[in-house]
Design a protein around this motif. Structure first.
Motif, PDB file in Angstrom:
ATOM      1  N   UNK A   1     -22.539 143.002 -40.752  1.00 17.55           N
ATOM      2  CA  UNK A   1     -22.264 143.124 -42.033  1.00 17.55           C
ATOM      3  C   UNK A   1     -23.151 141.887 -43.038  1.00 17.55           C
ATOM      4  N   UNK A   2     -23.523 141.781 -44.165  1.00 18.67           N
ATOM      5  CA  UNK A   2     -23.446 140.181 -44.701  1.00 18.67           C
ATOM      6  C   UNK A   2     -22.226 139.518 -44.907  1.00 18.67           C
ATOM      7  N   UNK A   3     -21.208 140.068 -45.537  1.00 17.25           N
ATOM      8  CA  UNK A   3     -20.369 139.403 -46.120  1.00 17.25           C
ATOM      9  C   UNK A   3     -18.660 140.450 -45.896  1.00 17.25           C
ATOM     10  N   UNK A   4     -17.648 140.022 -45.015  1.00 15.43           N
ATOM     11  CA  UNK A   4     -16.806 140.852 -45.335  1.00 15.43           C
ATOM     12  C   UNK A   4     -15.342 139.978 -45.755  1.00 15.43           C
TER      13      UNK A   4
ATOM     14  N   UNK B   1     -20.449 143.483 -47.851  1.00 12.94           N
ATOM     15  CA  UNK B   1     -21.351 143.055 -48.800  1.00 12.94           C
ATOM     16  C   UNK B   1     -22.899 143.797 -47.186  1.00 12.94           C
ATOM     17  N   UNK B   2     -23.635 144.508 -47.316  1.00 15.50           N
ATOM     18  CA  UNK B   2     -24.752 144.918 -46.512  1.00 15.50           C
ATOM     19  C   UNK B   2     -25.587 145.000 -47.015  1.00 15.50           C
TER      20      UNK B   2
ATOM     21  N   UNK C   1     -16.006 139.474 -52.035  1.00 19.91           N
ATOM     22  CA  UNK C   1     -17.308 139.628 -52.424  1.00 19.91           C
ATOM     23  C   UNK C   1     -18.631 139.053 -53.468  1.00 19.91           C
ATOM     24  N   UNK C   2     -19.919 138.693 -53.242  1.00 17.35           N
ATOM     25  CA  UNK C   2     -20.066 137.915 -54.149  1.00 17.35           C
ATOM     26  C   UNK C   2     -21.813 138.652 -53.998  1.00 17.35           C
ATOM     27  N   UNK C   3     -22.672 137.919 -54.372  1.00 19.91           N
ATOM     28  CA  UNK C   3     -24.324 137.737 -54.138  1.00 19.91           C
ATOM     29  C   UNK C   3     -24.867 137.693 -53.144  1.00 19.91           C
TER      30      UNK C   3
ATOM     31  N   UNK D   1     -22.814 148.067 -51.584  1.00 16.71           N
ATOM     32  CA  UNK D   1     -21.267 147.349 -51.063  1.00 16.71           C
ATOM     33  C   UNK D   1     -20.793 149.191 -50.652  1.00 16.71           C
ATOM     34  N   UNK D   2     -20.284 148.272 -49.761  1.00 12.15           N
ATOM     35  CA  UNK D   2     -19.138 149.476 -48.590  1.00 12.15           C
ATOM     36  C   UNK D   2     -18.012 149.583 -48.658  1.00 12.15           C
TER      37      UNK D   2
END
Length: 233
Positions: A84-87, A94-95, A127-129, A202-203
């Motif tokens: 993942x990019x962010x958790x 965010x992936x 989460x963010x961009x 967005x997951x």
């Protein structure tokens, strides 16, 4: 910046969830890479599994290490593992930094258990961009304008030569530059309603467990926090 050792630790820990006879989903990216490598080692040691790859890159690696690949069908998957990019504290993700998020989402949704592997830098309070998107070529400018109505500028990804980057499925890749995403579910609904959007990164409500590696080679298990506050403490 976390070392490859943290990513390797998380990926190898996830491989220990694989059981003989399973049908598994293979994610894409630098941490999922180690999951695939470790499963390949187990296969050479006698483990019998079949797998579905979420990208051409992961398929190539799986073939290289001896994992049998099959098509994704109505049986679904026993287990899928991806990075993942962010958790965030609710295990919302965010992936798509690698551009494989649509296929990754298909694989993750087909799995009865979806496990994320990550290093500590991927854990965030909100989460963010950037939020990756995959877009049809037809009417791309109109699609980008509709996406921007969701609250952030969107642009296509370009390669070193200034040409648009494309997914394994041949669609255009882009990103939305959101500062903070206070309501990921609402944003996902609005993105999903845009014609021309194939999928976004967005997951939500998919991951049940995150395995977080560290630079010492250790791994800790993270499950969804009851509240955002409990994550931040």
């Amino acid at each position: 910046m976390c070392s490859d050792r943290a990513k390797e630790a998380a990926g190898r820990a996830a491989s220990r969830l694989v059981r003989d006879g399973m049908l598994i989903g293979l994610g894409t990216g630098s941490t999922a890479h180690w999951f695939i490598v470790a499963v390949g080692e187990a296969v050479r040691g006698g483990l019998r599994v079949q797998a579905v790859a979420s990208s051409e890159a992961s398929a190539a690696l799986a073939t290289e290490v001896g994992i049998e690949l099959v098509d994704l069908d109505r049986r679904g998957l026993d287990l899928a593992v991806d990075g993942a990019d962010l958790v965030d504290p609710q295990l919302r993700l965010v992936k798509g930094g690698g551009g494989a998020h649509v296929r990754e989402k298909v694989v993750a949704r087909a799995a009865r258990r979806f496990v994320v592997v990550a290093d500590p830098s991927k854990l965030v309070p909100e989460l963010h961009g950037p939020v990756p998107v995959e877009i049809l070529r037809f009417g791309v400018d109109a699609t980008l304008a509709a996406l921007e109505a969701c609250g952030a500028p969107f642009s296509l990804r370009l390669d070193a030569g200034g040409m648009p980057r494309v997914s394994d499925s041949g669609n255009l890749l882009g990103d939305g530059q959101f500062d903070v995403i206070p309501d990921p579910e609402d944003l996902a609904r609005r993105l999903d309603a845009v014609p021309g959007l194939v999928g976004h990164g967005l997951f939500l409500g998919m991951a049940g467990l995150v395995l977080v590696g560290d630079d010492a080679g250790g791994v800790r298990e993270v499950v969804a926090a009851r509240t955002l506050q409990s994550w931040r403490q």
